[in-house]
Design an enzyme around this catalytic site. Structure first.
Site, PDB file in Angstrom:
ATOM      1  N   SER A 246      12.076 -47.815 -24.305  1.00  0.00           N
ATOM      2  CA  SER A 246      11.992 -46.658 -23.063  1.00  0.00           C
ATOM      3  C   SER A 246      12.998 -45.385 -24.005  1.00  0.00           C
ATOM      4  O   SER A 246      14.145 -45.898 -23.936  1.00  0.00           O
ATOM      5  CB  SER A 246      11.371 -46.125 -22.537  1.00  0.00           C
ATOM      6  OG  SER A 246      11.757 -45.153 -21.431  1.00  0.00           O
ATOM      7  N   LYS A 247      12.707 -43.546 -23.744  1.00  0.00           N
ATOM      8  CA  LYS A 247      13.806 -43.123 -24.039  1.00  0.00           C
ATOM      9  C   LYS A 247      14.964 -42.968 -22.772  1.00  0.00           C
ATOM     10  O   LYS A 247      15.929 -42.537 -23.110  1.00  0.00           O
ATOM     11  CB  LYS A 247      12.991 -41.347 -24.496  1.00  0.00           C
ATOM     12  CG  LYS A 247      12.323 -41.407 -25.844  1.00  0.00           C
ATOM     13  CD  LYS A 247      12.214 -40.299 -25.504  1.00  0.00           C
ATOM     14  CE  LYS A 247      11.272 -40.005 -27.375  1.00  0.00           C
ATOM     15  NZ  LYS A 247      10.323 -38.414 -27.640  1.00  0.00           N
ATOM     16  N   ARG A 248      14.070 -43.321 -22.306  1.00  0.00           N
ATOM     17  CA  ARG A 248      14.962 -43.370 -20.937  1.00  0.00           C
ATOM     18  C   ARG A 248      15.883 -44.640 -20.501  1.00  0.00           C
ATOM     19  O   ARG A 248      17.511 -44.607 -20.339  1.00  0.00           O
ATOM     20  CB  ARG A 248      14.545 -43.678 -19.241  1.00  0.00           C
ATOM     21  CG  ARG A 248      13.756 -42.306 -19.265  1.00  0.00           C
ATOM     22  CD  ARG A 248      12.858 -41.890 -17.937  1.00  0.00           C
ATOM     23  NE  ARG A 248      12.398 -43.609 -17.908  1.00  0.00           N
ATOM     24  CZ  ARG A 248      10.744 -43.642 -18.517  1.00  0.00           C
ATOM     25  NH1 ARG A 248      10.053 -41.755 -18.641  1.00  0.00           N
ATOM     26  NH2 ARG A 248       9.304 -44.340 -18.598  1.00  0.00           N
TER      27      ARG A 248
END
Length: 478
Positions: A246-248
């Site tokens: 994920s981008k997170r």
């Protein structure tokens, strides 16, 4: 003709998962002599990041995926940016309203929230029962509304996916999703169907998260009398066994890995193998070889775990194949970032580092020796560096031979090796002991990408002599 598309939202850098979707669409189109289309899905204006479209286009170019139609490139099916196609969506929304496949919804945010508080899991078709006169009256009063799809309440839908086979979904599990928002902009669920048809997309390649909602899209195709595309859904790339990449998580974008010093095609090569198996089981493939080898039957039903260590290894194969000029050009930005303005031969440094670098950010660690000791200042030398358990060396041994090491450095390069061997003989030492002390005195560092001769060539003889004389003074003063 086969026509595929990549339709990212302009919300920032291109995620690795998005890049893989684009890659498979590109490979499939090129394998089949078709067209690869770029379409920007910016219907959610609140999430748009300024400059993101340019970033996406730049990333595709760096990855070696030239799109045939799209923003800037143009084409016969534009505009290729959804916010510029608003009137088109409204036209088809009206057709669905006329046929009863869509309806106006005036429900307020408060009502919808209360529904969910009361246990509802989807919209209850409340506004479907409104009369035409009431609808016209409320629109005339300026009441805000959305347009919802009218999903059948009974029955099921079955469609074929090229990866997962036949997929059946009960209509009762689907919600009357919004087609047109209150601001007049379409949702993704509506716009992607309209655009895929009008742009002649034959094969729809996208993430598995759309597998169960595809029947909603099929109802729209059927209601408008259009042929459905071929569906190819892809499993996600995972960070571990239970979490998607994920981008997170950070550093999950294509540009993030470029900044780390991965080569663009090494990234492309690696992510191509995350969810697809070439029949020959090869791991290192050029773009042309990827195109030639790609097939839908090689796509996996199971998800793949992203392994940066494996990608580093693959990247190292490409690094080793680079010419000296290519490596130096790629390394220069990292010299500028990590070790700028050193009075050294950077070109020669590249020769030393190429066999020792997997990704170009390794240059930071591999060049730490350049900052290990400030030979220009009146600072004490770290004599503990001379101690080596393998060679049984110490600072006392260094003091005994430092003058002769300086003399060996002053002579011609071709004679230096012989001089150093004679130092070892004269002091009943092994050659390795002398070479260890010599390199430590030249660099003040335990680890270097080469021995004494390489360090002299890197620094130049005048600098090397200055360093050795500084160490001599420190040894004599101790």
């Amino acid at each position: 003709m086969v026509r595929t598309r990549f339709a990212p939202s302009p919300t920032g850098y291109l995620h690795i998962g998005g890049l893989r979707t684009a890659l498979y669409a590109y490979l499939f189109a090129k394998k089949n002599g078709g067209k690869f289309i770029l379409r920007i899905e910016d219907t959610d204006q609140t999430r748009e990041v300024k400059g993101a479209v340019d970033i996406i286009i730049s990333a595709l170019n760096k990855a070696g995926m030239t799109y045939d139609e799209g923003p800037i490139a143009g084409g016969d099916y534009g505009p290729y940016v959804q916010s510029q196609r608003k009137e088109i969506y409204l036209e088809y929304a009206q057709k669905l309203l006329d046929s009863g496949d869509a309806y106006y919804c005036f429900c307020t945010k408060d009502r919808l929230e209360q529904m969910h508080k009361d246990g509802a899991t989807k919209y209850d078709k409340h506004c479907l029962r409104m009369s035409k006169a009431e609808i016209e009256e409320r629109i005339a009063r300026g009441e805000p509304y959305v347009i919802r799809q009218n999903i059948p309440e009974h029955g099921s839908s079955t469609y074929h996916d090229e990866v997962f086979g036949d997929v059946t979904v009960d209509y009762k599990d689907l919600e009357d999703n919004i087609l047109i928002k209150s601001d007049g902009m379409p949702t993704y669920n509506f716009a992607n169907v309209i655009d895929d048809h009008l742009m002649g997309i034959t094969h729809c390649i996208r993430g598995v998260e759309y597998l169960m909602s595809t029947p909603k899209y099929n109802l729209l195709y059927d209601a408008l009398g259009w042929e459905r595309p071929v569906y190819i859904h892809l499993q996600p790339i995972m960070r571990d066994a239970t979490h998607k990449l994920s981008k997170r998580d950070g550093d999950a974008g294509f540009e993030d890995f470029l900044a780390k010093g991965f080569l663009p095609h090494a990234i492309v090569n690696y992510i191509a193998l995350l969810g697809w198996n070439p029949k020959n089981n090869r791991e290192k493939l050029s773009m042309d070889e990827l195109i030639e080898s790609f097939s839908i039957d090689g796509l996996q039903k199971s998800s793949s775990i992203f392994d940066e260590t494996k990608m580093r290894w693959l990247n190292s194969l490409y690094v080793k194949e680079m010419t000296a000029d290519e490596f130096h050009a790629a390394a220069k930005p990292f010299y500028d970032k990590y070790r700028p303005n050193k009075n050294i031969d950077y070109r020669y440094l590249s020769e030393l580092l190429q066999p020792r670098v997997e990704v170009f950010s390794d240059i930071n660690e591999r060049t730490e020796f350049l900052d290990a000791f400030d030979f220009s200042a009146d600072t004490p030398f770290d004599f503990s560096l001379f101690a080596n358990k393998k060679w049984k060396t110490d600072a006392g041994m260094a003091r005994d031979i430092i003058d002769e090491c300086i003399a060996a450095t002053e002579c011609d390069d071709v004679d230096r090796a012989e001089k150093l061997e004679k130092i070892a003989e004269a002091h009943s030492l092994k050659k390795g002991q002398v070479l260890w002390i010599y390199r430590i005195a030249l660099t003040g560092a335990a680890a270097t990408p080469g021995g004494g001769d390489e360090m002299i060539k890197l620094f130049g003889k005048p600098e090397a002599l200055k360093r050795l004389r500084h160490v001599k003074q420190c040894l004599y003063d101790n």
